[in-house]
Enzyme design. Sequence first.
Site, PDB file in Angstrom:
ATOM      1  N   LYS A  27       0.831  -1.202   0.000  1.00 29.24           N
ATOM      2  CA  LYS A  27       0.000   0.000   0.000  1.00 29.24           C
ATOM      3  C   LYS A  27       0.871   1.260   0.000  1.00 29.24           C
ATOM      4  CE  LYS A  27      -4.290  -2.129   1.380  1.00 29.24           C
ATOM      5  NZ  LYS A  27      -5.256  -2.475   2.425  1.00 29.24           N
ATOM      6  N   ARG A  31      -2.565 -10.114   5.184  1.00 34.41           N
ATOM      7  CA  ARG A  31      -3.108 -10.288   3.827  1.00 34.41           C
ATOM      8  C   ARG A  31      -2.078  -9.705   2.870  1.00 34.41           C
ATOM      9  NH1 ARG A  31      -5.775  -7.168   0.175  1.00 34.41           N
ATOM     10  NH2 ARG A  31      -7.372  -8.151  -1.108  1.00 34.41           N
TER      11      ARG A  31
HETATM   12  N1  PMM Z   1      -7.327  -4.295   1.331  1.00 34.04           N
HETATM   13  C1  PMM Z   1      -7.726  -4.384   0.060  1.00 34.04           C
HETATM   14  C2  PMM Z   1      -8.735  -5.294  -0.321  1.00 34.04           C
HETATM   15  N2  PMM Z   1      -9.293  -6.108   0.586  1.00 34.04           N
HETATM   16  N3  PMM Z   1      -9.479  -6.861   2.808  1.00 34.04           N
HETATM   17  C3  PMM Z   1      -9.105  -6.778   4.093  1.00 34.04           C
HETATM   18  N4  PMM Z   1      -9.680  -7.566   5.013  1.00 34.04           N
HETATM   19  N5  PMM Z   1      -8.148  -5.905   4.509  1.00 34.04           N
HETATM   20  C4  PMM Z   1      -7.513  -5.065   3.659  1.00 34.04           C
HETATM   21  O1  PMM Z   1      -6.660  -4.274   4.102  1.00 34.04           O
HETATM   22  C5  PMM Z   1      -7.899  -5.103   2.273  1.00 34.04           C
HETATM   23  C6  PMM Z   1      -8.899  -6.038   1.890  1.00 34.04           C
HETATM   24  C7  PMM Z   1      -7.094  -3.499  -0.963  1.00 34.04           C
HETATM   25  O2  PMM Z   1      -5.863  -3.978  -1.348  1.00 34.04           O
HETATM   26  P1  PMM Z   1      -5.604  -4.798  -2.739  1.00 34.04           P
HETATM   27  O3  PMM Z   1      -6.177  -3.959  -3.839  1.00 34.04           O
HETATM   28  O4  PMM Z   1      -4.140  -4.957  -2.794  1.00 34.04           O
HETATM   29  O5  PMM Z   1      -6.316  -6.107  -2.662  1.00 34.04           O
END
Ligand code: PMM
Length: 251
Positions: free
Chosen positions: A207, A238
């Site tokens: 991020k 994650r």
């Molecule tokens: N961040 C993204 C998408 N889904 N779900 C959870 N539980 N926590 C997060 O911080 C989160 C998520 C966005 O990031 P990406 O686009 O790299 O998937």
Amino acid sequence: MIVMGILNVTPDSFADGGRHNDYEAAVKRGLEMIAEGVDIIDVGGESTKPGAERVPEVEELNRVIPIIKALAKYGVKISIDTMRASTAQAAIQAGAQIVNDVSGGLADPEMLKTVAALKVPYIAMHWRGHSKDMNSRAVYGDVVKEVIAELQQRIDSALEAGISKNNLIIDPGIGFAKDAQHNWDIIDSLDEFTALGYPVLIGASRKRFLGGDNPDDREKATIELTKRLAGTGIWGVRVHTVAPHKEVLSA
Ligand code: PMM
């Protein structure tokens, strides 16, 4: 600590967007993650990057369901990253076991009761509104206190809807309606989140607050962060890459 591997099946997701947006590539990446020892694969069909527009339900389903069906055959645990109750339900029927809702039940009024009826684990993330304009909501007096209070409301609503306490996982939502300092303040105060009594998931992978212009450049910082998070008592991370995090965690 568990490692949740990100499998975004979207043409516009910021960190791996466009690379896994066809079926073959997504399944291949899922199999790679299984070989690397992933604990949960988080399959998502709607980008939540700042500024992103919503994806129609039918498009979201077309992206995620075939991949969940293909990967479920290998016995891997799968979470569905969705804000829609209907998508959550279809994904569980297709073989996913966990619902990951970045809106913590706020985006779809049917979500919490749907998950309660499905009797599956639910990840409730802190969220203040859709990605289109979430940056304007990054206004806090005391970010840690306010995020905890707002997460507690999501916990209360989830329990009230009938989701079992044992099926709840919480996530402070790094990068969602938060600026860089807000994210670091939360990371410095994770003991206050774990004190709520639920497993805590952190999604900080690649991020923007980690620095660098290119999401791939943030990989090193992400791995360093996992090393640091390992001592905080959180439940899981994650992340986009699995093997480097598994390695750091087993060291
Ligand atoms: N961040 C993204 C998408 N889904 N779900 C959870 N539980 N926590 C997060 O911080 C989160 C998520 C966005 O990031 P990406 O686009 O790299 O998937």
